[in-house]
Design a protein around this motif. Structure first.
Motif: not given
Length: 188
Positions: A4-7, A32-41, A53-55, A78-89
């Motif tokens: 997972i990539l979180i911005v 069950h989904f073991p997670l590897e989480v990458v974050t950035t601001t 990397d693939d996410f 456009a880079i990874q069309p198969d990745a799921a997407r969520l918005i947190l706001s």
């Protein structure tokens, strides 16, 4: 392991999400989904990560200084069309939500402050949906191969395109050579 990539432009939000995802199980149904989480601001840094990397899932804040969440997720798609997407706001604007759904195909829009259970459930559901789509595509490809609609080479080219868009496109020169920089042909 699901990646997972979180911005989010707020470092405290990223730390809170990392802590939650590190300690709470993420599952959906019997998966069950073991997670590897990458974050950035930084949305630009996140796009650089997406190129490297693939996410499996991108989670983005909606309001960020460099680009909004819809713009980021559109570029990530456009880079990874198969990745799921969520918005947190914390910014609950109906027009923003409609734009996110229509332009980017987000799985969910999650309001800040979030409920931990609902967030974990949404992540699990998005990852399960992504896995189901991947399995359906593999089964459909097997059927196409068996029926003779597609060759193994065509299926492999499509798989490579999904991983790295544009990789199967070749620019040919007038003499039959492969052109690595098409802009060089325009100057001649």
């Amino acid at each position: 392991m699901s990646r997972i990539l979180i911005v989010d432009d707020e470092a405290s939000i990223l730390k809170s999400l990392q802590r939650l995802l590190r300690h709470a199980p993420c599952s959906y149904g019997n998966q069950h989904f073991p997670l590897e989480v990458v974050t950035t601001t930084s949305a630009h840094e996140a796009l650089a990560f997406a190129h490297q990397d693939d996410f499996d899932l991108f989670i983005s804040d909606y309001r960020m200084p460099e680009m909004d969440g819809v713009e980021f997720l559109k570029a990530a798609k456009a880079i990874q069309p198969d990745a799921a997407r969520l918005i947190l706001s914390g910014y609950a604007d109906l027009n923003a939500l409609l734009r996110a759904v229509n332009e980017v195909g987000i799985e969910r829009f999650i309001a800040k402050p979030w409920n931990d259970y609902e967030l974990l459930s949404a992540i699990g559901q998005a990852l399960a949906h992504r896995n189901l789509q991947r399995e359906n595509r593999q089964l459909a490809d097997l059927v196409r191969l068996e029926m003779g609609d597609k060759s193994a080479e065509e299926l492999e080219a499509e798989r490579l395109e999904r991983i790295e868009p544009g990789i199967t496109h070749v620019d040919w020169g007038p003499d039959g050579s492969v052109v690595l920089d098409p802009d060089l042909l325009k100057d001649d």
